[in-house]
Motif scaffolding. Structure first.
Motif, short mmCIF file in Angstrom:
data_model
loop_
_atom_site.label_atom_id
_atom_site.label_comp_id
_atom_site.label_asym_id
_atom_site.label_seq_id
_atom_site.Cartn_x
_atom_site.Cartn_y
_atom_site.Cartn_z
N LEU A 70 38.87 27.45 68.70
CA LEU A 70 37.59 27.23 68.02
C LEU A 70 37.65 27.58 66.53
O LEU A 70 38.29 28.56 66.15
N PRO A 71 36.96 26.83 65.70
CA PRO A 71 36.80 27.25 64.30
C PRO A 71 36.06 28.59 64.23
O PRO A 71 35.24 28.91 65.09
N LYS A 72 36.34 29.34 63.20
CA LYS A 72 35.72 30.66 63.05
C LYS A 72 34.20 30.59 62.93
O LYS A 72 33.50 31.54 63.29
N ASP A 73 33.69 29.47 62.43
CA ASP A 73 32.25 29.36 62.21
C ASP A 73 31.53 28.57 63.30
O ASP A 73 30.37 28.21 63.15
N HIS A 74 32.20 28.31 64.42
CA HIS A 74 31.53 27.55 65.48
C HIS A 74 30.41 28.40 66.08
O HIS A 74 30.60 29.58 66.39
N PRO A 75 29.23 27.84 66.27
CA PRO A 75 28.08 28.63 66.74
C PRO A 75 28.25 29.21 68.15
O PRO A 75 27.59 30.19 68.50
N GLY A 76 29.14 28.65 68.93
CA GLY A 76 29.35 29.18 70.28
C GLY A 76 30.38 30.28 70.37
O GLY A 76 30.56 30.89 71.42
N ARG A 77 31.02 30.57 69.25
CA ARG A 77 32.12 31.54 69.28
C ARG A 77 31.63 32.95 69.62
O ARG A 77 32.29 33.67 70.40
N GLU A 78 30.51 33.36 69.08
CA GLU A 78 30.04 34.72 69.30
C GLU A 78 29.76 35.00 70.77
O GLU A 78 30.08 36.07 71.29
N GLY A 79 29.16 34.02 71.46
CA GLY A 79 28.87 34.20 72.87
C GLY A 79 30.12 34.35 73.71
O GLY A 79 30.18 35.17 74.64
N ILE A 80 31.15 33.57 73.38
CA ILE A 80 32.41 33.68 74.11
C ILE A 80 33.09 35.00 73.80
O ILE A 80 33.64 35.66 74.69
N MET A 81 33.03 35.43 72.55
CA MET A 81 33.65 36.70 72.18
C MET A 81 32.99 37.87 72.92
O MET A 81 33.68 38.79 73.39
N THR A 82 31.69 37.82 73.04
CA THR A 82 30.98 38.88 73.76
C THR A 82 31.42 38.93 75.22
O THR A 82 31.68 40.00 75.78
N LEU A 83 31.52 37.76 75.85
CA LEU A 83 31.95 37.70 77.24
C LEU A 83 33.40 38.15 77.39
O LEU A 83 33.74 38.88 78.33
N TYR A 84 34.24 37.72 76.48
CA TYR A 84 35.66 38.13 76.48
C TYR A 84 35.78 39.65 76.42
O TYR A 84 36.55 40.25 77.18
N LYS A 85 35.03 40.28 75.54
CA LYS A 85 35.12 41.75 75.39
C LYS A 85 34.59 42.47 76.62
O LYS A 85 35.15 43.50 77.04
N LYS A 86 33.52 41.97 77.21
CA LYS A 86 33.01 42.58 78.44
C LYS A 86 34.06 42.47 79.55
O LYS A 86 34.28 43.41 80.32
N HIS A 87 34.67 41.31 79.64
CA HIS A 87 35.69 41.09 80.67
C HIS A 87 36.88 42.02 80.45
O HIS A 87 37.41 42.62 81.39
#
Length: 444
Positions: free
Chosen positions: A282-299
């Motif tokens: 994903l591009p760094k500025d993609h609007p969906g990136r933050e949601g995936i990062m949050t889920l990744y860190k929880k996992h």
């Protein structure tokens, strides 16, 4: 007993008893006593990690010939060249080449994928004439499931981006046509299957379907594919994520009113790897990136909390009486190490788990280069016995790609961070601390 032995025994018995000082708190720094670890508790060297990877490579290279057996079939090796497991292995080989600079790994991928591409026109003619009997080539030409398409397609996209050639384009386009247009889905568009029950969602399909879409977006610089990859992850989250565990359940059945949650190790690995791959694409500025990062860190946090004392994770993650499993452990090591290297995860929190996990994985690689302790291919079950008693085998192809990926990223981690033992525990530092000798406290 002869006469000499008898006299010697009598003489020894007559000697005064020699006592050795007992180690106590008063005379010994007991905290420095060496623990009796089952698996070496140490910081590996990059040289040792590379030697391990090369051993696995030698076994894999010999076990996967690429040639025609006859005009109707490929020569058979130990592992299939077109399976999803080997798609993971191809991507892993490219990762090792990128991090170590060792060209034999990328040449392995190039040779086999170029061979497969060169054979497709011939085997397509056989298929059109109703004469195609080779299962591997049928899987490429006419994929029937995400397992047939996704992981191999991802590796081919990465290979094409690396060497800028176009000879893999027809295969990539064929795979992507299946993934985007022909794969079975539920009404909201989530990837699904009709087995083992009608309208089943498998956690495995996060990995089988989503990374190729994200990387196809990167290949074509097309936001629509990024958006679809993010949408699919969030659809899987809605059905499969168990918030109080920070884990994903393995299966979801549309007709069920209660969804049993079995937290299978490798399926959680596929989910973790999916988010890692999509964050890379994903591009760094993609609007969906933050949601995936949050889920990744929880996992990541949920998984780290369940690592076993020997460094492995269990077949069923939250059931410590299930067996220790190699492929899932290797996937977690890779994803956490990569997260640290990319700045997504804190090395203080996750670095020791990575090293402990890598040491565990190494204990399952024999001198021949085989990966032991890997669960064989596994469907979906709704009782614990199904998962507890899945066999393990050195011929389960699922273990080889994750081990190569994990080792490559551990080398990168060792080159960019400074782990060392302090007060007998592995700690991570932002500078080389070996020059200070034994450490108990660190001055800021």
């Amino acid at each position: 007993m002869n006469t000499s032995s008898l006299f010697l025994s009598l003489a020894l018995a007559s000697l005064p008893c020699i006592s050795f000082a007992q180690q106590t708190d008063a005379n010994t720094p007991l905290h420095l006593l060496k623990p009796d670890y089952k698996i070496a508790y140490q910081v590996p060297t990059t040289e040792n990690v590379k030697e391990t990877l090369d051993r696995v490579f030698s076994y894999v290279d010999k076990s996967t010939p690429y040639a025609l057996k006859d005009e109707n079939s490929l020569q058979t090796g130990t592992f299939r060249l077109t399976s999803y497991e080997w798609g993971v292995t191809y991507s892993a080989m490219l990762k090792v080449a990128e991090i170590t600079g060792d060209k034999k790994y990328s040449e392995y991928v190039s040779a086999r994928q170029s061979f497969l591409a060169s054979q497709v026109p011939h085997f397509r003619k056989l298929m059109d004439a109703g004469k195609l009997t080779d299962g591997q080539m049928r899987q490429m030409i006419n994929p029937r499931a995400l397992d047939d398409a996704g992981a191999v397609c991802t590796s081919m996209i990465k290979m094409q981006m690396r060497d800028k050639s176009k000879h893999l384009t027809p295969l990539i386009e064929n795979y992507m046509d299946f993934i985007l247009n022909k794969e079975y889905r539920l009404a909201d568009g989530i990837f699904a299957r009709k087995r083992p029950q009608y309208n089943s969602v498998w956690l495995d399909d996060m990995f089988m379907g989503i990374p190729p879409i994200a990387w196809y977006g990167r290949l074509n610089d097309n936001t629509a594919y990024y958006d679809e990859a993010v949408r699919q992850i969030m659809l899987f989250k809605q059905r499969m994520w168990v918030e109080d565990k920070n884990l994903f359940r393995h299966g979801w059945i549309e007709a069920a009113d209660y969804h049993p949650s079995f937290f299978w190790g490798r399926a959680n690995g596929w989910a973790f790897l999916t988010m890692t791959e999509v964050l890379d694409a994903l591009p760094k500025d993609h609007p969906g990136r933050e949601g995936i990062m949050t889920l990744y860190k929880k996992h990541a946090a949920g998984l780290a909390s369940l690592q076993g004392s020997e460094g492995f994770w269990h077949q069923l993650l939250d059931r410590n009486d299930s067996y220790l499993e190699t492929s899932a452990t290797a996937i977690y090591v890779y994803c956490m190490a990569h997260g640290i290297n990319e700045g997504w995860l804190n090395p203080l929190s996750y670095g020791p788990a990575v090293i402990l996990g890598w040491n565990a994985v190494c204990s399952k690689i024999n001198q021949q280069g085989q990966v032991l302790g890997t669960c064989v291919g596994t469907g979906m079950g709704f009782d614990p016995a199904f998962y507890y008693y899945r066999p393990v085998s050195p011929y389960a192809a699922h273990g080889y790609g994750p081990v190569l990926m994990a080792g490559a990223e551990v080398i990168r981690l060792l080159n960019t961070t400074h782990p060392r033992l302090n007060d007998s525990a592995i700690q991570f530092y932002c500078e080389d601390m070996t020059k200070f000798g034994p450490l108990f406290q660190v001055e800021k």
